[in-house]
Design a protein around this motif. Structure first.
Motif, PDB file in Angstrom:
ATOM      1  N   TRP A   1       0.825  -1.206   0.000  1.00 51.69           N
ATOM      2  CA  TRP A   1       0.000   0.000   0.000  1.00 51.69           C
ATOM      3  C   TRP A   1       0.862   1.260   0.000  1.00 51.69           C
ATOM      4  O   TRP A   1       0.568   2.224  -0.723  1.00 51.69           O
ATOM      5  CB  TRP A   1      -0.930  -0.006   1.204  1.00 51.69           C
ATOM      6  CG  TRP A   1      -1.906   1.129   1.227  1.00 51.69           C
ATOM      7  CD1 TRP A   1      -1.993   2.119   2.160  1.00 51.69           C
ATOM      8  CD2 TRP A   1      -2.916   1.413   0.256  1.00 51.69           C
ATOM      9  NE1 TRP A   1      -3.007   2.988   1.834  1.00 51.69           N
ATOM     10  CE2 TRP A   1      -3.599   2.574   0.675  1.00 51.69           C
ATOM     11  CE3 TRP A   1      -3.323   0.776  -0.917  1.00 51.69           C
ATOM     12  CZ2 TRP A   1      -4.644   3.128  -0.052  1.00 51.69           C
ATOM     13  CZ3 TRP A   1      -4.385   1.332  -1.642  1.00 51.69           C
ATOM     14  CH2 TRP A   1      -5.020   2.496  -1.208  1.00 51.69           C
TER      15      TRP A   1
ATOM     16  N   TYR B   1       2.283   1.661  -3.447  1.00 51.36           N
ATOM     17  CA  TYR B   1       1.254   2.132  -4.373  1.00 51.36           C
ATOM     18  C   TYR B   1       1.041   3.639  -4.232  1.00 51.36           C
ATOM     19  O   TYR B   1       0.947   4.366  -5.239  1.00 51.36           O
ATOM     20  CB  TYR B   1      -0.045   1.374  -4.105  1.00 51.36           C
ATOM     21  CG  TYR B   1      -1.196   1.793  -4.980  1.00 51.36           C
ATOM     22  CD1 TYR B   1      -1.252   1.422  -6.324  1.00 51.36           C
ATOM     23  CD2 TYR B   1      -2.241   2.568  -4.461  1.00 51.36           C
ATOM     24  CE1 TYR B   1      -2.307   1.815  -7.132  1.00 51.36           C
ATOM     25  CE2 TYR B   1      -3.307   2.958  -5.262  1.00 51.36           C
ATOM     26  CZ  TYR B   1      -3.336   2.578  -6.596  1.00 51.36           C
ATOM     27  OH  TYR B   1      -4.388   2.974  -7.391  1.00 51.36           O
TER      28      TYR B   1
ATOM     29  N   HIS C   1       3.792   5.542  -5.792  1.00 50.79           N
ATOM     30  CA  HIS C   1       3.941   5.264  -7.233  1.00 50.79           C
ATOM     31  C   HIS C   1       5.210   4.458  -7.537  1.00 50.79           C
ATOM     32  O   HIS C   1       5.847   4.667  -8.577  1.00 50.79           O
ATOM     33  CB  HIS C   1       3.938   6.574  -8.043  1.00 50.79           C
ATOM     34  CG  HIS C   1       2.726   7.420  -7.814  1.00 50.79           C
ATOM     35  ND1 HIS C   1       1.470   7.085  -8.280  1.00 50.79           N
ATOM     36  CD2 HIS C   1       2.570   8.589  -7.109  1.00 50.79           C
ATOM     37  CE1 HIS C   1       0.600   8.008  -7.913  1.00 50.79           C
ATOM     38  NE2 HIS C   1       1.225   8.925  -7.197  1.00 50.79           N
TER      39      HIS C   1
ATOM     40  N   ASN D   1      -3.533  -3.990  -7.613  1.00 48.51           N
ATOM     41  CA  ASN D   1      -2.627  -2.847  -7.739  1.00 48.51           C
ATOM     42  C   ASN D   1      -1.251  -3.217  -8.289  1.00 48.51           C
ATOM     43  O   ASN D   1      -0.446  -2.326  -8.583  1.00 48.51           O
ATOM     44  CB  ASN D   1      -2.437  -2.163  -6.382  1.00 48.51           C
ATOM     45  CG  ASN D   1      -3.683  -1.425  -5.926  1.00 48.51           C
ATOM     46  OD1 ASN D   1      -4.564  -1.125  -6.731  1.00 48.51           O
ATOM     47  ND2 ASN D   1      -3.775  -1.145  -4.635  1.00 48.51           N
TER      48      ASN D   1
ATOM     49  N   ARG E   1       1.692  -4.035 -10.735  1.00 49.19           N
ATOM     50  CA  ARG E   1       1.965  -3.666 -12.126  1.00 49.19           C
ATOM     51  C   ARG E   1       1.923  -4.905 -13.032  1.00 49.19           C
ATOM     52  O   ARG E   1       1.498  -4.826 -14.185  1.00 49.19           O
ATOM     53  CB  ARG E   1       3.348  -3.005 -12.206  1.00 49.19           C
ATOM     54  CG  ARG E   1       3.725  -2.491 -13.579  1.00 49.19           C
ATOM     55  CD  ARG E   1       2.874  -1.302 -14.011  1.00 49.19           C
ATOM     56  NE  ARG E   1       2.964  -0.200 -13.063  1.00 49.19           N
ATOM     57  CZ  ARG E   1       3.892   0.769 -13.142  1.00 49.19           C
ATOM     58  NH1 ARG E   1       4.795   0.746 -14.109  1.00 49.19           N
ATOM     59  NH2 ARG E   1       3.888   1.753 -12.250  1.00 49.19           N
TER      60      ARG E   1
END
Length: 273
Positions: A72, A75, A78, A115, A117
Motif C-alpha cells: 500500500w 502504491y 507510485h 494494484n 503492475r
C-alpha cells in the motif's frame, strides 16, 4: 536499477521460494543491479525500504499480511511492484483454511493483486488455475531456473531409492495419496526391491505421518543443505512429488539437473481421489 525482493522464510529456511529469491538476487547483482532480499518475517522497516529508493519491488508468495502494508505504501508512492505467486494463487490452495483465506482474500489480497503492475506465473497451468485472473489480467509467465550439475552415472542400489524432497505437508504435497500407494507396495511382491526416503521440514502436525510405515521400507532423513543435499540427490534413483499445487517446483528441476527421472501425479487425480 534498484530492486527489492520480499519473501517469507521461517526457522527451517528450506522452502523453494527462498532458494529462488537467493539465486535470482545473486544473478541480478552480477548484472550490475542493486538488490535487496528481505524476509518479511523479520518485520522490515518501511522507512528503510523507502530510503533504499527501489525502482521496482517483487513480492514472492501471496498470503502474507506483512506484504499488504508495504504494498500500500509503494502504491501511494507510485513505486511499481510485481507479485510472483509461486503456486499460491491456485484454487486448491484456497481449499486449505477456506473461510479464513476467503475473508482475507476479500478484505486485503484482492486489492493487493489488483494494484500490482504485473503478476507472474511460473507456467500456463498455474495461470489457468488462478483465482486472480479476473482481478489482474496483466500477467506474464516466467519459469523458475536451477543451477546445472555435472551429470554422473551413480552406482545404483540393489533396492530402488524413491526420494521425496519437499516440505512434509500432508495435504498440500499430496502425501495422503502417496501413503496409500506405499501401503499397497508394502503388500506387493516388489516391496523388497524398493525403499522410500523423505527429506524436508517436518511440521508438528505431520510428525505422526511416518508411524504408519515399516521403517525397513520408509525412512525420514530430515532437512539437508549444501553438500548433504547434493548427496541426497546422488543417492536417489527416482524423485517423486505428488503435490496438489505447484508452480515450477525446484525439486523437479534439481532432479533433472542431476539427470534423475521423476514421477509427478496429475492434479486432476489428486482432486478426485
Amino acid at each position: 536499477m534498484k530492486i527489492i525482493h520480499f519473501y517469507s522464510s521461517g526457522i527451517s529456511n528450506i522452502n523453494g521460494v527462498t532458494n529462488v529469491v537467493e539465486r535470482i538476487s545473486l544473478h541480478q547483482k552480477e548484472l550490475g543491479h542493486e538488490v535487496l532480499a528481505v524476509n518479511i518475517k523479520e518485520k522490515p522497516s518501511i522507512r528503510e525500504i523507502l530510503n533504499f529508493h527501489p525502482d521496482i519491488v517483487s513480492f514472492n508468495g501471496l498470503y502474507y499480511l506483512g506484504f499488504i502494508k508495504i504494498a500500500w505504501v509503494l502504491y501511494l508512492r507510485h513505486i511499481p511492484y510485481i507479485i510472483v505467486f509461486h503456486g499460491g494463487a491456485s484454487k486448491d490452495i484456497l481449499k486449505k483454511n477456506t473461510l479464513k483465506k476467503s475473508i482475507a482474500k476479500f478484505l486485503f489480497f484482492n486489492q493487493f493483486v489488483h494494484n500490482a503492475r504485473k503478476v507472474v506465473y511460473l507456467n500456463q497451468g498455474e495461470l489457468d488455475n488462478s483465482i486472480y485472473r479476473a482481478i489482474n489480467s496483466s500477467s506474464i509467465i516466467i519459469p523458475n531456473g536451477v543451477d546445472l550439475h555435472p551429470i554422473e552415472i551413480f552406482e545404483r542400489h540393489v533396492r530402488t531409492n524413491i526420494m521425496f524432497f519437499s516440505r512434509i505437508d500432508i495435504y498440500g504435497k499430496g502425501l495422503d495419496i502417496y501413503a496409500e500407494a506405499i501401503k499397497k507396495i508394502a503388500q506387493s511382491e516388489i516391496a523388497n526391491s524398493v525403499f522410500f526416503t523423505f527429506y524436508g521440514h517436518l511440521y508438528e502436525s505431520s510428525k505422526s505421518y511416518f508411524n504408519q510405515f515399516d521403517t525397513n521400507l520408509v525412512e525420514y532423513r530430515g532437512t539437508v543443505f549444501g553438500n548433504d543435499k547434493s548427496q541426497a540427490f546422488a543417492d536417489a534413483d527416482i524423485v517423486i512429488l505428488p503435490s496438489r499445487s505447484e508452480g515450477m517446483p525446484l525439486t523437479i528441476l534439481e532432479a533433472f539437473s542431476y539427470g534423475l527421472p521423476v514421477i509427478v501425479t496429475p492434479v486432476e487425480y489428486l482432486d478426485t481421489a
